[in-house]
Scaffold this active site. Sequence first.
Site, PDB file in Angstrom:
ATOM      1  N   GLN B  77       0.831  -1.205   0.000  1.00  0.00           N
ATOM      2  CA  GLN B  77       0.000   0.000   0.000  1.00  0.00           C
ATOM      3  C   GLN B  77       0.866   1.256   0.000  1.00  0.00           C
ATOM      4  O   GLN B  77       2.055   1.203   0.293  1.00  0.00           O
ATOM      5  CB  GLN B  77      -0.930  -0.015   1.224  1.00  0.00           C
ATOM      6  CG  GLN B  77      -0.226  -0.351   2.526  1.00  0.00           C
ATOM      7  CD  GLN B  77      -1.126  -1.030   3.559  1.00  0.00           C
ATOM      8  OE1 GLN B  77      -2.354  -1.063   3.421  1.00  0.00           O
ATOM      9  NE2 GLN B  77      -0.528  -1.552   4.614  1.00  0.00           N
ATOM     10  N   ASP B 183      -0.319 -12.594   7.147  1.00  0.00           N
ATOM     11  CA  ASP B 183      -1.728 -12.339   6.859  1.00  0.00           C
ATOM     12  C   ASP B 183      -2.601 -12.919   7.980  1.00  0.00           C
ATOM     13  O   ASP B 183      -2.339 -14.020   8.481  1.00  0.00           O
ATOM     14  CB  ASP B 183      -2.086 -12.998   5.523  1.00  0.00           C
ATOM     15  CG  ASP B 183      -3.554 -12.877   5.204  1.00  0.00           C
ATOM     16  OD1 ASP B 183      -3.971 -11.790   4.767  1.00  0.00           O
ATOM     17  OD2 ASP B 183      -4.296 -13.861   5.402  1.00  0.00           O
ATOM     18  N   GLY B 184      -3.631 -12.181   8.357  1.00  0.00           N
ATOM     19  CA  GLY B 184      -4.473 -12.593   9.472  1.00  0.00           C
ATOM     20  C   GLY B 184      -5.108 -13.963   9.281  1.00  0.00           C
ATOM     21  O   GLY B 184      -5.173 -14.776  10.208  1.00  0.00           O
ATOM     22  N   ASP B 202      -8.928  -4.890  13.142  1.00  0.00           N
ATOM     23  CA  ASP B 202      -8.813  -3.496  12.707  1.00  0.00           C
ATOM     24  C   ASP B 202      -8.119  -3.453  11.356  1.00  0.00           C
ATOM     25  O   ASP B 202      -7.110  -2.778  11.181  1.00  0.00           O
ATOM     26  CB  ASP B 202      -8.029  -2.700  13.762  1.00  0.00           C
ATOM     27  CG  ASP B 202      -7.976  -1.206  13.423  1.00  0.00           C
ATOM     28  OD1 ASP B 202      -8.899  -0.726  12.744  1.00  0.00           O
ATOM     29  OD2 ASP B 202      -7.005  -0.542  13.824  1.00  0.00           O
TER      30      ASP B 202
END
Lengths: 338, 338
Positions: B77, B183-184, B202
Site C-alpha cells: 500500500q 496475513d491474518g 482493525d
Amino acid sequence: MENENFVFPPSSMIFNGNNGFSARPVTDTKEDILKEHNDLVHPNIPGWFSEYCPVWPGQTHFLKVEKILFQGKSKFQSMMVFQSSAYGKVFVLDGALQLTEKDECSYQEMMTHLPLCSIPNPKKVLLIGGGDGGILREISRHSSVEQIDICEIDTMLIDVYKEFFPDIAVGYKDSRVTVHIVDGTVFLSSVPRGTYDAIIVDCFDPIRPDHEVFESPFFELVSRALRPGGVICIQAESIWFRSLHIEELFIKCRQTFKGSVDYAWTIVPAYPSGVIGFLLCSTEGPYIDFRNPINPIGPEGRYGVAKEPLKFYNSEVHSAAFCLPSFVKVIDTRTESS
Amino acid sequence: MENENFVFPPSSMIFNGNNGFSARPVTDTKEDILKEHNDLVHPNIPGWFSEYCPVWPGQTHFLKVEKILFQGKSKFQSMMVFQSSAYGKVFVLDGALQLTEKDECSYQEMMTHLPLCSIPNPKKVLLIGGGDGGILREISRHSSVEQIDICEIDTMLIDVYKEFFPDIAVGYKDSRVTVHIVDGTVFLSSVPRGTYDAIIVDCFDPIRPDHEVFESPFFELVSRALRPGGVICIQAESIWFRSLHIEELFIKCRQTFKGSVDYAWTIVPAYPSGVIGFLLCSTEGPYIDFRNPINPIGPEGRYGVAKEPLKFYNSEVHSAAFCLPSFVKVIDTRTESS
C-alpha cells in the site's frame, strides 16, 4: 479545478416573497451568483458549498451543490437554499449552514425532547428563534402542551422555510402555535413572571462560558419567565472544540438559574466536527434530573402535526446523550456549591 | 484558488526505512509530490487534503496541510503522513484517512475497551491489523492480560508509525506483545482452537451485511480461535450511511458466532459523517452483555505503556455507545431466533 459535472441552476427559480421581504428573484447572471456564493465559501471549489468554521480553522466540510433554489436578503440576514446531492436541501444563513434535510432530525428532536421529556406534563412552551419550524413540529408531538409561543424576528426566514422545507415548517400548522415577530429579549420583558414550563432557545451561535449572553440580561429574563422547576434548553458548542469549558459553563448557569444544570450532545454530521451540544438548566423549584426522561415520548405516540414518527430521539438516546467522553468529563458542581 | 499561506514542505524530510521497506525518501520536486498528493484528493484544493468518500458522494472533508512529513509505498500500500493545522499529524493509507492525533483516542479506546471491559479477566488477546499500535497501547492498560498477539502484514506501516506517531506506536513497547508479520487468515489457521479471550479486527473497511468477509472463511477462523464466550470487535460502518442494515448484520453474525451480537458507535470527527460503528460478537458459551462493562477500567487504573490516562473511554460512555437513534433502532434478534 472546475468541477465538470456541475450544472449551474437556470435563472428560472423565482421566489415570490411576502410579509415585507426584501427577497430578490434569482435572475442574476451565473457570474453574479457564483461571486455571491463564493464569498460564503472558504476555500473555494466551484459548484460546492462549504462553511468557514472560525472556531476550528484548517478544516472545512464541502457539500456538492446540485442547484441553488433561493438566495435573498432580509433586513436582518442573507439566506440561501440549495439542493445538495448528499444531504437533501440545505439552508444557509449569513454563510453558515443552518440545517439539512438529511440530519435536521437529530438536532430538532433532541433540542425539543431533552427538555420536554424531563418534566412532567409541560403545558406552556416558548421557543426563541427556531424560525424554521422544526422545533415547533417536535413540540407538537406533546399532547400535554396547550400553548406554544415562538419569537422569531425575521418573517422572511419563516416564509423561505415554508416554501422550501414544508416538512420542517409544518410545525406552524399546529393550532396551539402563536407567532410573535419580535426580538426575544423584548418579548421576554413583557412576559409575566413564571409563565412557561419550558423555554427553548435556538437563536445563538453555540454557547460557551465567555458567551456574551452571560453579560446581558437575557438569561435573567428567561429565568424570570419560567415557573419554579421550569427548564431551558440552549445550543452549546461541540465537545471537540477546546473553547468549551464545561465546568465554568455549569457554574455560570447554576448562578443564573439556581436549579439543575446538565450538558448533553448529539450527532449532526453536517455541523463542524459532527456533533453539537445542549445546555439544560432548571429554575429553583422541584428537582429536575435531566438524564431521566420521566415524560417519555414513544414511537406509538401521536405525532401532532408531524407526518412521521420520531427519526432520532428515543428514551435510551436521551439518557445516553449526557454521557461525556473523559476529556470533557463533568465535575458535578451540585456537590461543590451546595 | 491557490492557497497563499501554504508553504510546501522542503525536501529535507528523509525517512530511513528498514525491515524490507520500499519507502522512498521525499526528495521529489514540489510538482511531483503535489501530483501524487492530488491524485488522492477529490475534488482538489492545493495545500489541502481530502479523502473521497465513495459510500457518501457529494461531500468531502478537507484538512489544511501544514507539511507533508512522509510519503512512501510498501509492497502492499501507499502511505502518507502530514502535519495538519487542525488535527495534528494525520496518517493516510492508499488515499484514505486512517487516523489523526486529535481524535484517535476515541476510535482506539472504544475499539479496545468495549470488548475487553465486557468480559471478566481477559488473558489472551489477538489484534488483526491495527499496525499503528494504538490498540496495543490500550490493551496494555489491562493488567489481567498476559499475552498480546498482533498480526500485521506490513512492516513498513509499523515503522512509519513508530517514526512519526510515537505516542500511538508506544503500544509495541509492552513486553507482552508479540508481532506476527503475516496475513491474518494464515495466522488464524495455525492457531489452536479456543486460544483467545478476545480478538480485535482493525483491518477492514467498515463492515456491512454484504461485506465480502461474510463469504470468506475469515469469521469462521476467528470464531474457532476464540474460547467459548470469547469476544470479537470489528469496525462496522457509520449509522448515517444507508448501506448499514443492522438487523441483517445481527442475523449473519449470530449465525457465525452463535453468542451475543451488539452494535456500538463512537464519534470520530475526521471520519466521514463524524461517527464510526463497532460490531461486537461473542462465541457460544457464557452469556456476554456487551452493554454492561463488568470489567471496568477506571481513571485511577494503571496505564500500562500508555503515557496518559484514558482520554475518551469511561464506563458511562461504554454503555451509552449502544444506544442508537430511532432510524437504526435494533430489533433484538435474541428473542426472535431463540
